[in-house]
Design an enzyme around this catalytic site. Structure first.
Site, short mmCIF file in Angstrom:
data_model
loop_
_atom_site.label_atom_id
_atom_site.label_comp_id
_atom_site.label_asym_id
_atom_site.label_seq_id
_atom_site.Cartn_x
_atom_site.Cartn_y
_atom_site.Cartn_z
CB SER A 65 -0.96 0.01 1.20
OG SER A 65 -2.01 -0.89 0.99
CE LYS A 68 -4.70 1.68 -0.56
NZ LYS A 68 -3.99 0.46 -0.18
CB SER A 125 -4.30 1.66 3.86
OG SER A 125 -3.46 1.18 2.83
CE LYS A 228 -1.53 4.19 2.62
NZ LYS A 228 -1.53 3.04 3.57
#
Length: 522
Positions: A65, A68, A125, A228
């Protein structure tokens, strides 16, 4: 007795197998540490981009992720370009609605504001939210992945290829600890107005209040404000983090953690190392890249020929030609020819030329008026006087308005002077108009670039800034076209009709003087 013993032995075996099966089920149902994912780490001084630590940092691995971050970066660029707003309603695609957890719970055909998709993708997420964004802009995961890959190359992320918006495992969807640290740095410096989303412990995502997947590390590490997390089986536990202490900002990335606690512990060690090694004291803010949303309006077209710029994609395919599709200006029609023998038309052109000469002189007078001492305008004038060539000084331009070449937009009501789309050369006011007054300036021949110097509250304010900038940077912008473009958030001040080299040079000179500037590619 023999049969009895055999019966008991059978019972023991059945009990043993039953208990073994229960153990297997329990083991599979409990959270497991990732053991197979390769480990990689990278630490940089965010202010300078200097590498402070590296381990397997350029090895292409599954980013999960962390992907993203790129989806959100492009989304922010679309918002700043005026193509969408935070309030834009996004229709959820079937593909997005079918994504596995983590999810916001979107349904196919549902409409939701872009701001909520951004929050869900950044904080929770959510895979469905990220995919909804990518599908909205490009239609399919494949096209969005290709755009992400192109953007990565423009940002210097040379070892990254993307196949989807959310980072779920896919063949060829790979990045590195080094590249993801570069991504984090660009998020912080290129779009600081949106960066705070990554430090929110929870947020309203429209359908539900969602919690940050990185909240434990944010709470535990002093100065941490993002960015993140990511996890899949093949990737392990990943994290790109950023923290600031005493004016020093460190960005670090971990790939292949074996658990959330292990990943956070390792990130603590890496950031501590970064703060120990980074040079203390202030450093200049890095110049934002020339990448822009307009520059990104580039697509690959399979031509089957060797002409053009070739771009390599995994999984085969032939050479592709880079086609630049859209500029900031969608159309630039040639003005209608003036009737050559119509005395009424000739008189009208002459009258317009005379009025324009007066208006230009007035605009120049306003632009060159003596500003208040120690004001920002006064400082700008001093800088312009130092850098502009003597023969193109402000005083010379004001004294000879008939020689000044101006470009702007069609006339608007309540404006002090008529404004034109095309380049206008003003003749002597006393002389009859014997030649064409309005001339078309071609943007062909490699002149398909431009620069943007800001967004302003009014058309007049944007036009005045363009005029002042033109006078102070005539050496690089003298042949450009001035253009004010109305956007949803204000009025963009643009110079168009430049070559790539001219646009890059102009932006570097303006940025060196503290003027906001980014290039726009054709």
């Amino acid at each position: 007795m023999g049969k009895s013993k055999l019966s008991k032995l059978g019972q023991y075996l059945r009990h043993f197998l039953f208990l073994a099966a229960l153990s297997v089920v329990a083991a599979c149902s409990s959270p497991q540490e990732s053991k197979a994912a390769p480990y990689a780490a990278f630490v940089m001084d965010a202010r300078t981009g200097e590498t402070l630590y590296s381990e397997n940092a350029d090895t292409r691995l599954h980013p999960a992720s962390l992907t993203k971050m790129m989806t959100l970066y492009i989304t922010f660029s679309e918002i700043e370009a005026g193509n969408v707003s935070l309030d834009t309603m996004i229709t959820v695609s079937k593909n997005a609605a079918a994504q596995p957890p983590s999810r916001l719970g979107l349904k196919a055909g549902q409409k939701i504001q872009l701001r909520y998709l951004i929050r869900a993708a950044a904080v929770k997420s959510a895979n469905d939210a990220a995919s909804a964004i990518g599908d909205y802009f490009e239609g399919t995961s494949e096209k969005w992945g290709a755009r992400m890959t192109r953007t990565a190359k423009q940002l210097g992320m040379n070892n990254s290829t993307f196949k989807n918006a959310n980072g779920l495992t896919a063949k060829g969807h790979l990045s590195t600890a080094h590249d993801m640290s570069i991504m984090g740095r660009h998020l912080f410096y290129d779009y600081p107005q949106y960066y705070n989303i990554f430090s929110r412990r929870s947020t309203d995502a429209g359908m539900a209040k969602v919690a940050n997947t990185n909240r434990k590390f944010l709470d535990a590490y002093k100065g941490a404000d993002g960015i993140k997390t990511g996890y899949t089986g093949p990737a392990g536990f990943n994290l790109t983090a950023s923290a600031e202490r005493d004016g020093v900002r460190i960005i670090a990335t971990v790939f292949g953690g074996t658990s959330t606690p292990m990943r956070n512990s390792k990130m603590t060690e890496l950031l501590d190392l970064g703060f120990r090694k980074a040079q203390k004291g202030s450093s200049p803010r890095p110049i934002a890249p020339t990448y822009s949303a307009d520059q990104e309006l580039v697509a690959q077209a399979d031509t089957g020929e060797n002409s053009g710029t070739e771009m390599e994609e995994e999984g085969g395919g032939g050479p592709a030609k880079t086609i630049r599709l859209v500029m900031a200006v969608s159309t630039s029609p040639r003005p209608n020819a003036r009737p050559m023998h119509d005395p009424v038309a000739v008189a009208a052109v002459e009258q317009a030329g005379n009025a324009m000469a007066e208006d230009i002189a007035g605009a120049l007078a306003e632009a060159t008026a003596e500003p208040a001492p120690d004001s920002l305008d006064a400082q700008a004038v001093k800088l312009a006087a130092v850098e502009a060539p003597a023969e193109l000084s402000i005083k010379a331009a004001a004294a000879n308005p008939q020689l000044v070449q101006l470009v702007s937009s069609p006339a608007k009501p309540k404006q002090k002077a008529p404004i034109y789309d095309e380049a206008v050369v003003v003749a002597q006011a006393e002389q009859p108009a014997a030649e064409e007054v309005v001339t078309n300036v071609s943007t062909s021949g490699g002149k398909g670039y431009g620069i943007n110097i800001g967004r302003f509250n009014s058309y007049g304010e944007a036009d005045r800034v363009l005029m002042k900038t033109l006078l102070s940077e005539n050496a690089t912008l003298g042949d450009s076209l001035r253009k004010v473009v109305q956007k949803s958030g204000g009025f963009d001040a643009n110079f168009l009709g430049l070559s790539q080299r001219e646009a890059d040079l102009a932006c570097r000179r303006l940025q060196a003087r503290g003027v906001t500037c980014f290039t726009m590619g054709s």
